[in-house]
Scaffold this motif. Structure first.
Motif, PDB file in Angstrom:
ATOM      1  N   ALA A  66     -10.638  31.440  -8.931  1.00  0.00           N
ATOM      2  CA  ALA A  66     -10.469  32.638  -8.103  1.00  0.00           C
ATOM      3  C   ALA A  66     -11.711  32.892  -7.254  1.00  0.00           C
ATOM      4  CB  ALA A  66     -10.175  33.848  -8.989  1.00  0.00           C
ATOM      5  N   GLY A  67     -12.898  32.763  -7.872  1.00  0.00           N
ATOM      6  CA  GLY A  67     -14.131  32.964  -7.117  1.00  0.00           C
ATOM      7  C   GLY A  67     -14.305  31.947  -6.005  1.00  0.00           C
ATOM      8  N   ASN A  68     -13.989  30.680  -6.286  1.00  0.00           N
ATOM      9  CA  ASN A  68     -14.120  29.639  -5.268  1.00  0.00           C
ATOM     10  C   ASN A  68     -13.113  29.819  -4.135  1.00  0.00           C
ATOM     11  OD1 ASN A  68     -16.244  28.333  -6.548  1.00  0.00           O
ATOM     12  ND2 ASN A  68     -14.899  27.040  -7.775  1.00  0.00           N
ATOM     13  N   LEU A  69     -11.907  30.256  -4.452  1.00  0.00           N
ATOM     14  CA  LEU A  69     -10.905  30.507  -3.414  1.00  0.00           C
ATOM     15  C   LEU A  69     -11.330  31.659  -2.507  1.00  0.00           C
ATOM     16  CD1 LEU A  69      -7.580  30.116  -5.437  1.00  0.00           C
ATOM     17  CD2 LEU A  69      -8.298  28.715  -3.492  1.00  0.00           C
ATOM     18  N   MET A  70     -11.912  32.696  -3.089  1.00  0.00           N
ATOM     19  CA  MET A  70     -12.351  33.834  -2.286  1.00  0.00           C
ATOM     20  C   MET A  70     -13.519  33.466  -1.385  1.00  0.00           C
ATOM     21  SD  MET A  70     -11.959  36.982  -4.969  1.00  0.00           S
ATOM     22  CE  MET A  70     -10.332  37.399  -5.613  1.00  0.00           C
ATOM     23  N   HIS A 257      -5.424  33.837   7.081  1.00  0.00           N
ATOM     24  CA  HIS A 257      -5.509  32.605   7.880  1.00  0.00           C
ATOM     25  C   HIS A 257      -6.910  31.987   7.833  1.00  0.00           C
ATOM     26  CE1 HIS A 257      -1.527  33.489   9.446  1.00  0.00           C
ATOM     27  NE2 HIS A 257      -1.937  34.686   9.841  1.00  0.00           N
ATOM     28  N   ASP A 258      -7.641  32.253   6.745  1.00  0.00           N
ATOM     29  CA  ASP A 258      -8.975  31.667   6.562  1.00  0.00           C
ATOM     30  C   ASP A 258      -8.933  30.456   5.638  1.00  0.00           C
ATOM     31  OD1 ASP A 258     -10.370  33.573   8.137  1.00  0.00           O
ATOM     32  OD2 ASP A 258     -10.276  35.011   6.496  1.00  0.00           O
ATOM     33  N   LEU A 259      -7.835  30.294   4.928  1.00  0.00           N
ATOM     34  CA  LEU A 259      -7.699  29.206   3.977  1.00  0.00           C
ATOM     35  C   LEU A 259      -6.579  28.272   4.442  1.00  0.00           C
ATOM     36  CD1 LEU A 259      -8.744  28.221   1.161  1.00  0.00           C
ATOM     37  CD2 LEU A 259      -6.819  29.470   0.158  1.00  0.00           C
ATOM     38  N   LYS A 260      -6.892  26.984   4.465  1.00  0.00           N
ATOM     39  CA  LYS A 260      -5.904  25.994   4.882  1.00  0.00           C
ATOM     40  C   LYS A 260      -5.517  25.135   3.679  1.00  0.00           C
ATOM     41  CE  LYS A 260      -8.162  25.575   9.420  1.00  0.00           C
ATOM     42  NZ  LYS A 260      -9.389  26.306   9.042  1.00  0.00           N
ATOM     43  N   PRO A 265      -7.796  20.846  -1.997  1.00  0.00           N
ATOM     44  CA  PRO A 265      -8.335  19.771  -2.854  1.00  0.00           C
ATOM     45  C   PRO A 265      -9.819  19.922  -3.174  1.00  0.00           C
ATOM     46  CG  PRO A 265      -6.826  18.859  -1.233  1.00  0.00           C
ATOM     47  CD  PRO A 265      -7.021  20.294  -0.864  1.00  0.00           C
ATOM     48  N   PRO A 266     -10.716  20.156  -2.170  1.00  0.00           N
ATOM     49  CA  PRO A 266     -12.127  20.324  -2.552  1.00  0.00           C
ATOM     50  C   PRO A 266     -12.381  21.554  -3.410  1.00  0.00           C
ATOM     51  CG  PRO A 266     -11.809  20.736  -0.193  1.00  0.00           C
ATOM     52  CD  PRO A 266     -10.552  20.135  -0.698  1.00  0.00           C
ATOM     53  N   VAL A 267     -11.648  22.652  -3.170  1.00  0.00           N
ATOM     54  CA  VAL A 267     -11.817  23.856  -3.985  1.00  0.00           C
ATOM     55  C   VAL A 267     -11.394  23.575  -5.426  1.00  0.00           C
ATOM     56  CG1 VAL A 267     -10.953  26.199  -4.405  1.00  0.00           C
ATOM     57  CG2 VAL A 267     -11.587  25.497  -2.102  1.00  0.00           C
ATOM     58  N   LEU A 268     -10.259  22.908  -5.590  1.00  0.00           N
ATOM     59  CA  LEU A 268      -9.772  22.581  -6.924  1.00  0.00           C
ATOM     60  C   LEU A 268     -10.715  21.611  -7.636  1.00  0.00           C
ATOM     61  CD1 LEU A 268      -5.964  22.167  -6.128  1.00  0.00           C
ATOM     62  CD2 LEU A 268      -7.006  23.981  -7.500  1.00  0.00           C
ATOM     63  N   PHE A 269     -11.245  20.633  -6.893  1.00  0.00           N
ATOM     64  CA  PHE A 269     -12.154  19.660  -7.505  1.00  0.00           C
ATOM     65  C   PHE A 269     -13.460  20.327  -7.923  1.00  0.00           C
ATOM     66  CE2 PHE A 269     -15.318  16.152  -7.197  1.00  0.00           C
ATOM     67  CZ  PHE A 269     -14.816  15.390  -8.246  1.00  0.00           C
TER      68      PHE A 269
END
Length: 427
Positions: A66-70, A257-260, A265-269
């Motif tokens: 959640a923190g990385n996605l934000m 529209h800030d997240l594609k 993949p890099p966020v999950l990794f």
């Protein structure tokens, strides 16, 4: 004597830059072999597996995600803009904004390092643009990021609850007031230093800017409301809340529209790497905790403390001193995993409330995040501020004092932390 030898070897390994997880596990292995009890090493895989299979621990990877996605999805920029519209004109200017934005972001990520590495870069750039010296800016960013694990949700509270079987929901609520007090203490410190250091401030924002920035950040600001509200009303558990927080963070990123899709993949990794690193420490620390119980170290400490006629106050001062020293050498999660199996057996003897003890321990490890040579928040900020670890640590001293005063206050006035859970949750 055995206790000193065990922790002495552990600290020597850490001083030699042995990875924390390896140092913790290897210390137990060395003593079992040295005592001629190598057969007990058969317990190593079982204890490591058992230490990472608790349902509560599932919350950790999802709060990290959640923190990385934000941070990737632009949510942090909207939070910072709203905080700047609110307090940018106060003495200390953008420094005050950094603290307020960290207090808001705390209700979403639960991680000091996520706050420092993500929101921290926005805060640091804004302060540099406003005319702050790099070291002053970096110190404010590093210090403000420590609010993250105190105001709920909190990864350390999840870990504490998993180790001690204390309600994570009560821990979340208990951290809210101390976290706010911690932020106010930092804001006071910045305000007192503003004039002597010539810290610039913004012009007062127009009502229109406040309203527009609030509208832009509204759904991000609702994150802690959804999380804490859902937990306290019983709609979902803290573990389920972490999943909801991740889904909501991803939804906000795509909504703004800030997240594609290509960012996922890099966020999950990154989240996977952070989770694996932490879980490896938890696994080996569980074996180490079992080893300390096998060696009857908690029982020996209990006998020594009771023989000394120690009071509750004496015990709390001992805890504060021990954790502050360990914080200079160990990651906060490792401190929890090493010390809590011992402390949790002693707390009932001195009528120490385990919920409030969790808040105090979390505040203490936040101080450790700002003390070299193993201050995780210092390293996170230094990675982009480039001001030098020791200069940064020295500049953090006023904020360390502020956090320590709040910690002592919470330790000896437990009502500060316990008021909210006692009024919002049934026993």
């Amino acid at each position: 004597m055995l206790t000193l030898a065990i922790f002495g070897i552990l600290l020597v390994m850490l001083a030699l830059d042995v990875p924390i997880a390896v140092a913790i596990g290897l210390t137990a292995v060395v003593f079992f072999v040295g005592q001629g009890r190598a057969e007990f090493l058969a317990m190593l895989p079982q204890r490591m597996y058992f230490g990472t299979t608790g349902f509560t621990l599932l919350a950790i990877p999802f709060f990290i995600l959640a923190g990385n996605l934000m941070n990737t999805g632009g949510t942090t920029q909207r939070i910072f803009r709203f905080a700047r519209a609110l307090v940018g004109h106060v003495a200390g200017g953008v420094g005050q904004v950094a603290v307020v934005s960290s207090m808001i972001f705390s209700g979403m990520s639960g991680s000091a390092v996520a706050d420092a590495a993500g929101l921290g870069q926005i805060q640091h750039k804004a302060m540099l643009d406003a005319g702050y010296k790099a070291t002053i800016s970096a110190a404010i960013v590093a210090s403000a990021s420590t609010i993250g694990p105190v105001i709920p949700p909190s990864i350390p509270f999840v870990l504490y609850g998993a180790i001690t079987n204390v309600s994570v929901a009560r821990l979340f609520l208990a951290g809210a007031v101390p976290g706010v007090v911690m932020g106010i203490a930092m804001m006071i410190a910045i305000g007192l230093m503003a004039k002597p250091r010539g810290l610039p401030k913004d012009e007062r924002s127009s009502l229109r800017e406040v309203l527009v920035s609030f509208r832009e950040a509204f759904w991000a600001l609702m994150t802690p409301v959804f999380i804490i509200g859902g937990i306290t009303t019983g709609y979902f558990t803290p573990t389920e809340a972490s999943v909801i927080a991740s889904l909501y963070a991803g939804f906000l990123g795509f909504w703004y529209h800030d997240l594609k899709v290509s960012d996922l993949p890099p966020v999950l990794f990154t989240s996977l790497k952070q989770t694996c690193g932490l879980m490896f420490i938890i696994a080996t620390a569980n074996f180490f905790g079992w080893f300390t119980i096998f060696q009857r170290i908690p029982d020996e400490l209990i006998m020594q403390l009771t023989a000394m006629g120690s009071t509750q106050g004496d015990f709390l001062w001992i805890v504060i001193g021990v954790v502050l020293v360990l914080g200079c050498f160990l990651d906060g999660n490792a401190i929890f995993l090493i010390t809590l199996p011992i402390f949790m057996k002693i707390c009932p003897l001195f009528n120490v409330d385990m919920v409030n003890f969790g808040v105090v321990m979390t505040l203490l490890i936040m101080i450790g995040n700002l003390t070299p040579p193993v201050g995780m928040c210092l390293f996170a900020v230094e990675s982009f501020a480039k001001v030098g670890i020791w200069k940064l640590a020295g500049e953090c001293c006023p904020y360390l004092v502020a956090i320590l005063l709040v910690t002592i206050l919470c330790a000896f006035v437990p009502e500060i932390a316990l008021w909210l859970p006692s009024h919002m949750m049934a026993n």
